[in-house]
Design an enzyme around this catalytic site. Structure first.
Site, PDB file in Angstrom:
ATOM      1  N   ASP A 133     -40.017   0.779 -22.576  1.00  0.00           N
ATOM      2  CA  ASP A 133     -40.055   1.127 -21.150  1.00  0.00           C
ATOM      3  C   ASP A 133     -41.445   0.814 -20.618  1.00  0.00           C
ATOM      4  O   ASP A 133     -42.429   0.842 -21.360  1.00  0.00           O
ATOM      5  CB  ASP A 133     -39.748   2.625 -20.969  1.00  0.00           C
ATOM      6  CG  ASP A 133     -39.220   2.955 -19.583  1.00  0.00           C
ATOM      7  OD1 ASP A 133     -38.040   3.333 -19.472  1.00  0.00           O
ATOM      8  OD2 ASP A 133     -39.995   2.834 -18.605  1.00  0.00           O
ATOM      9  N   ALA A 142     -15.073   4.822  -8.927  1.00  0.00           N
ATOM     10  CA  ALA A 142     -14.490   4.972  -7.594  1.00  0.00           C
ATOM     11  C   ALA A 142     -13.232   5.849  -7.663  1.00  0.00           C
ATOM     12  O   ALA A 142     -13.016   6.708  -6.808  1.00  0.00           O
ATOM     13  CB  ALA A 142     -14.158   3.603  -7.009  1.00  0.00           C
ATOM     14  N   PHE A 143     -12.420   5.679  -8.685  1.00  0.00           N
ATOM     15  CA  PHE A 143     -11.208   6.505  -8.832  1.00  0.00           C
ATOM     16  C   PHE A 143     -11.569   7.978  -9.031  1.00  0.00           C
ATOM     17  O   PHE A 143     -10.951   8.862  -8.451  1.00  0.00           O
ATOM     18  CB  PHE A 143     -10.357   6.017 -10.011  1.00  0.00           C
ATOM     19  CG  PHE A 143      -9.303   5.029  -9.604  1.00  0.00           C
ATOM     20  CD1 PHE A 143      -9.654   3.729  -9.248  1.00  0.00           C
ATOM     21  CD2 PHE A 143      -7.967   5.384  -9.567  1.00  0.00           C
ATOM     22  CE1 PHE A 143      -8.693   2.814  -8.861  1.00  0.00           C
ATOM     23  CE2 PHE A 143      -7.000   4.475  -9.178  1.00  0.00           C
ATOM     24  CZ  PHE A 143      -7.354   3.180  -8.823  1.00  0.00           C
ATOM     25  N   CYS A 161     -24.395   7.534 -10.125  1.00  0.00           N
ATOM     26  CA  CYS A 161     -23.368   6.491 -10.204  1.00  0.00           C
ATOM     27  C   CYS A 161     -22.376   6.448  -9.053  1.00  0.00           C
ATOM     28  O   CYS A 161     -22.154   5.383  -8.469  1.00  0.00           O
ATOM     29  CB  CYS A 161     -22.580   6.641 -11.497  1.00  0.00           C
ATOM     30  SG  CYS A 161     -23.427   5.939 -12.905  1.00  0.00           S
ATOM     31  N   PHE A 166     -27.536  17.667 -10.017  1.00  0.00           N
ATOM     32  CA  PHE A 166     -26.275  17.244  -9.391  1.00  0.00           C
ATOM     33  C   PHE A 166     -25.057  17.799 -10.114  1.00  0.00           C
ATOM     34  O   PHE A 166     -23.949  17.755  -9.604  1.00  0.00           O
ATOM     35  CB  PHE A 166     -26.204  15.722  -9.267  1.00  0.00           C
ATOM     36  CG  PHE A 166     -25.807  14.985 -10.522  1.00  0.00           C
ATOM     37  CD1 PHE A 166     -26.739  14.694 -11.498  1.00  0.00           C
ATOM     38  CD2 PHE A 166     -24.492  14.572 -10.704  1.00  0.00           C
ATOM     39  CE1 PHE A 166     -26.366  14.007 -12.647  1.00  0.00           C
ATOM     40  CE2 PHE A 166     -24.116  13.884 -11.849  1.00  0.00           C
ATOM     41  CZ  PHE A 166     -25.055  13.600 -12.828  1.00  0.00           C
TER      42      PHE A 166
HETATM   43  C1  UDX Z   1     -20.084   9.553 -13.828  1.00  0.00           C
HETATM   44  C2  UDX Z   1     -18.832   9.156 -14.624  1.00  0.00           C
HETATM   45  O1  UDX Z   1     -18.052  10.330 -14.914  1.00  0.00           O
HETATM   46  C3  UDX Z   1     -19.222   8.445 -15.889  1.00  0.00           C
HETATM   47  O2  UDX Z   1     -18.075   8.012 -16.582  1.00  0.00           O
HETATM   48  C4  UDX Z   1     -20.094   7.252 -15.516  1.00  0.00           C
HETATM   49  O3  UDX Z   1     -20.512   6.563 -16.659  1.00  0.00           O
HETATM   50  C5  UDX Z   1     -21.293   7.698 -14.720  1.00  0.00           C
HETATM   51  O4  UDX Z   1     -20.878   8.419 -13.572  1.00  0.00           O
HETATM   52  P1  UDX Z   1     -21.893  11.512 -13.987  1.00  0.00           P
HETATM   53  O5  UDX Z   1     -22.402  10.977 -12.686  1.00  0.00           O
HETATM   54  O6  UDX Z   1     -22.867  11.772 -15.081  1.00  0.00           O
HETATM   55  O7  UDX Z   1     -20.812  10.509 -14.599  1.00  0.00           O
HETATM   56  O8  UDX Z   1     -21.148  12.901 -13.708  1.00  0.00           O
HETATM   57  P2  UDX Z   1     -19.655  13.369 -13.394  1.00  0.00           P
HETATM   58  O9  UDX Z   1     -19.278  14.391 -14.388  1.00  0.00           O
HETATM   59  O10 UDX Z   1     -18.719  12.248 -13.210  1.00  0.00           O
HETATM   60  O11 UDX Z   1     -19.851  14.143 -12.011  1.00  0.00           O
HETATM   61  C6  UDX Z   1     -20.234  13.484 -10.815  1.00  0.00           C
HETATM   62  C7  UDX Z   1     -20.311  14.455  -9.662  1.00  0.00           C
HETATM   63  O12 UDX Z   1     -19.023  14.919  -9.295  1.00  0.00           O
HETATM   64  C8  UDX Z   1     -21.133  15.717  -9.967  1.00  0.00           C
HETATM   65  O13 UDX Z   1     -21.932  16.036  -8.851  1.00  0.00           O
HETATM   66  C9  UDX Z   1     -20.082  16.764 -10.214  1.00  0.00           C
HETATM   67  O14 UDX Z   1     -20.537  18.054  -9.982  1.00  0.00           O
HETATM   68  C10 UDX Z   1     -19.005  16.333  -9.221  1.00  0.00           C
HETATM   69  N1  UDX Z   1     -17.646  16.813  -9.550  1.00  0.00           N
HETATM   70  C11 UDX Z   1     -17.058  16.438 -10.727  1.00  0.00           C
HETATM   71  C12 UDX Z   1     -16.959  17.608  -8.654  1.00  0.00           C
HETATM   72  O15 UDX Z   1     -17.470  17.941  -7.597  1.00  0.00           O
HETATM   73  N2  UDX Z   1     -15.683  18.002  -8.956  1.00  0.00           N
HETATM   74  C13 UDX Z   1     -15.059  17.631 -10.113  1.00  0.00           C
HETATM   75  O16 UDX Z   1     -13.893  18.010 -10.316  1.00  0.00           O
HETATM   76  C14 UDX Z   1     -15.776  16.832 -11.028  1.00  0.00           C
HETATM   77  P1  ADP Z   2     -30.394   5.279 -15.917  1.00  0.00           P
HETATM   78  O1  ADP Z   2     -29.696   6.505 -15.451  1.00  0.00           O
HETATM   79  O2  ADP Z   2     -29.696   4.030 -15.482  1.00  0.00           O
HETATM   80  O3  ADP Z   2     -30.710   5.293 -17.373  1.00  0.00           O
HETATM   81  P2  ADP Z   2     -33.241   5.845 -15.413  1.00  0.00           P
HETATM   82  O4  ADP Z   2     -34.016   5.759 -14.138  1.00  0.00           O
HETATM   83  O5  ADP Z   2     -33.076   7.159 -16.081  1.00  0.00           O
HETATM   84  O6  ADP Z   2     -31.793   5.193 -15.093  1.00  0.00           O
HETATM   85  O7  ADP Z   2     -33.867   4.864 -16.491  1.00  0.00           O
HETATM   86  C1  ADP Z   2     -34.230   3.549 -16.263  1.00  0.00           C
HETATM   87  C2  ADP Z   2     -35.564   3.257 -16.975  1.00  0.00           C
HETATM   88  O8  ADP Z   2     -35.808   1.851 -16.914  1.00  0.00           O
HETATM   89  C3  ADP Z   2     -36.787   3.932 -16.354  1.00  0.00           C
HETATM   90  O9  ADP Z   2     -37.422   4.727 -17.332  1.00  0.00           O
HETATM   91  C4  ADP Z   2     -37.697   2.761 -15.906  1.00  0.00           C
HETATM   92  O10 ADP Z   2     -39.072   3.026 -16.125  1.00  0.00           O
HETATM   93  C5  ADP Z   2     -37.219   1.643 -16.828  1.00  0.00           C
HETATM   94  N1  ADP Z   2     -37.489   0.297 -16.307  1.00  0.00           N
HETATM   95  C6  ADP Z   2     -37.230  -0.189 -15.074  1.00  0.00           C
HETATM   96  N2  ADP Z   2     -37.590  -1.473 -14.961  1.00  0.00           N
HETATM   97  C7  ADP Z   2     -38.113  -1.842 -16.148  1.00  0.00           C
HETATM   98  C8  ADP Z   2     -38.644  -3.062 -16.689  1.00  0.00           C
HETATM   99  N3  ADP Z   2     -38.721  -4.171 -15.933  1.00  0.00           N
HETATM  100  N4  ADP Z   2     -39.070  -3.069 -17.970  1.00  0.00           N
HETATM  101  C9  ADP Z   2     -38.983  -1.947 -18.726  1.00  0.00           C
HETATM  102  N5  ADP Z   2     -38.478  -0.777 -18.300  1.00  0.00           N
HETATM  103  C10 ADP Z   2     -38.048  -0.713 -17.030  1.00  0.00           C
END
Ligand code: UDX
Ligand code: ADP
Length: 463
Positions: free
Chosen positions: A35, A226-227, A277, A339
């Site tokens: 990193d 998205a789903f 995401c 979150f």
């Molecule tokens: C999501 C996808 O689930 C995961 O597969 C992908 O790789 C990355 O994005 P994440 O963002 O870590 O994962 O959390 P997730 O558990 O999906 O929750 C997303 C948001 O939806 C959270 O804020 C959660 O609190 C909210 N949520 C989830 C609700 O409000 N209601 C629900 O029933 C489920």
């Molecule tokens: P994710 O949830 O996708 O893992 P994060 O922000 O937690 O996202 O992690 C991404 C990491 O990638 C950060 O620690 C950032 O410093 C690193 N990063 C971004 N650009 C570069 C780069 N060009 N070379 C090396 N590391 C990088």
């Protein structure tokens, strides 16, 4: 080609946990996580396992079992790229904040920098694995960059999207529903796919490893998110209807979810989804659809975002309305900033948006989250262009103890569903607050009857 060394660029929420598991399950392969952020790497290397950059239940145990054996964290990017046969790109891909596609398209600056770096320093053939969530056709862009700037070495690009959810990342990695690997449908493309399949099959049954072409893999990631987000927006749209009619959203969710065709997951009504995401991926989908002239498709998915924004604002409006239309100089306590529970990540958390709305109404916020630091909370507000005067004038107060965070407060807003909130001494909390004391439960985690018995006015979502 045999894979002896893996390099992962990006030591964040995806790179850290994923590489820890790959290293643990493949003791013969050395895994180097690199990193640009020196402080982050220091924390990954620190003996204080409580203070890793990523909080994720079970992560510290895995890291401590393999770190220094076949898992290494470093800032020496060039050397580790050069010495590895396989390179994962796990850098962040936020939504663009400038130029064409502003607010919608993914910002690929960091991905492009990685591709250029790989091309520049490589002396032997490499397999590049895109792990970050990327818009469809990014693999093609990476391929162009490395082929144009490379030193005549061969590059194969694979898409291996991450499906781990934060808070349950270790379990999601350990027993994934599926592992998806997309690659070029040529002979060398298929060979590269096979090498990555081999790494995963150290612990994932072959039947759960799905191989596809590159574009299917890239699009599947966006679509899956998205789903999932669509289900939450659907249920959240109904929560408003419930509040108007006297139906109860938790009961409705349960009834819908018991239909085996629908299933019970992701039907929990909330103050709105957050995370790095969902919003970003849907915006990507919308942007791609628009670019292809598919306006109806774009509008369809965009509505998921509109409902989510509406739900966050509605939550803030409810607080305002219940407190006689004004929160000026009133203290409001936030329980939770992340979150979702079991993570220290606050990207796109609904809490930030609700905080901004209430600060603009001149409220004073007393914030407590078990894992998110004050530094992070203030930086989140700054990133959302919250007026810094609020912070300088102590309108945002972060506290380390929930019982201090409720002192003289008019209302508690629950933004994250942390388990510990349920076990609090709610009677003691009630006594410390201004009366009437309100609870706005943005996660519907508390039992209405028990907190009402203590004296609170309880407002859940959709009931
Ligand atoms: C999501 C996808 O689930 C995961 O597969 C992908 O790789 C990355 O994005 P994440 O963002 O870590 O994962 O959390 P997730 O558990 O999906 O929750 C997303 C948001 O939806 C959270 O804020 C959660 O609190 C909210 N949520 C989830 C609700 O409000 N209601 C629900 O029933 C489920
Ligand atoms: P994710 O949830 O996708 O893992 P994060 O922000 O937690 O996202 O992690 C991404 C990491 O990638 C950060 O620690 C950032 O410093 C690193 N990063 C971004 N650009 C570069 C780069 N060009 N070379 C090396 N590391 C990088």
């Amino acid at each position: 080609m045999k894979i002896n060394n893996i390099c992962c660029i990006g030591a964040g929420y995806v790179g850290g946990p994923t590489m820890a598991i790959i290293a643990q399950k493949n003791p013969d392969i050395n895994v180097y996580v690199v990193d640009v952020n020196q402080e982050k790497i220091n924390r990954w290397n620190s003996s204080d396992l409580e203070n890793l950059p990523v909080y994720e239940p079970g992560l510290a145990e895995v890291v401590s079992s393999v770190r220094g054996k076949n898992l290494f964290f470093s800032t020496d990017i060039d050397k580790n790229i050069r010495e590895s046969e396989m390179i994962f790109i796990s850098v962040n891909t936020p939504t663009k904040t400038y130029g064409d596609g502003k607010g919608m398209a993914a910002d690929l600056t960091y991905v492009e920098l990685c591709a250029r770096k790989i091309a520049e320093v490589s002396r032997t053939d490499k397999i590049i694995v895109e792990k970050s969530t990327l818009p469809v056709k990014t693999a093609a862009a990476i391929k162009n960059i490395v082929d144009e700037t490379g030193n005549g070495v061969n590059f194969q690009i694979l898409s291996n999207p991450e499906f781990l959810a934060e808070g349950t990342a270790m379990r999601d990695l350990e027993v994934p529903d599926r592992v998806l690997i997309g690659g070029e449908q040529t002979e060398s493309g298929k060979k590269a796919i096979e090498l990555l399949v081999e790494i995963y099959s150290s612990w994932v049954p072959k039947s759960n490893i799905l191989t596809t072409n590159l574009w299917s893999s890239e699009l599947s990631k966006l679509s899956a998110n998205a789903f999932l987000a669509q289900r939450i927006s659907s249920v959240n749209s109904l929560s408003e209807l419930c509040e108007k009619t006297g139906a109860n959203i938790d009961e409705v969710s349960k009834a819908i979810g018991m239909d085996s065709r629908i299933g019970s997951k992701f039907l929990k009504s909330s103050v709105g989804f957050g995370g790095s995401c969902f919003q970003k991926d849907i915006l990507n989908l919308v942007y791609i659809s628009k670019s292809l002239g598919l306006n109806e498709v774009a509008d369809y998915w965009n509505q998921v975002i509109i409902i989510n924004d509406h739900q966050k604002r509605r939550f803030g409006n409810n607080i305002l309305k219940s407190l006689h239309g004004t929160v000026a100089n009133k203290k409001i306590t936030f329980f939770g900033w992340a979150f979702k529970k079991n993570t220290n990540d606050s990207r796109e958390s609904a809490a930030i948006y609700v905080a901004k709305q209430l600060l603009n109404e001149k409220a004073i916020l007393q914030i407590y989250d078990p894992k998110v630091s004050e530094k992070q909370i203030l930086s989140d507000l700054k990133n959302l262009n919250v007026d810094m005067d609020f912070i300088n004038n102590k309108k945002v107060i972060c506290l380390n103890n929930p019982y201090d965070a409720v002192g003289d407060s008019h209302a508690i807003a629950i933004l994250t569903e942390w388990d510990e909130f349920i076990d609090y001494d709610w009677k003691k909390i009630f006594e410390k607050m201004k009366k009437p004391a309100f609870i706005f439960d943005g996660r519907n985690i508390l039992d209405r009857e028990s907190v009402e018995n203590v004296g609170f006015v309880y407002k859940g979502i959709g009931n």
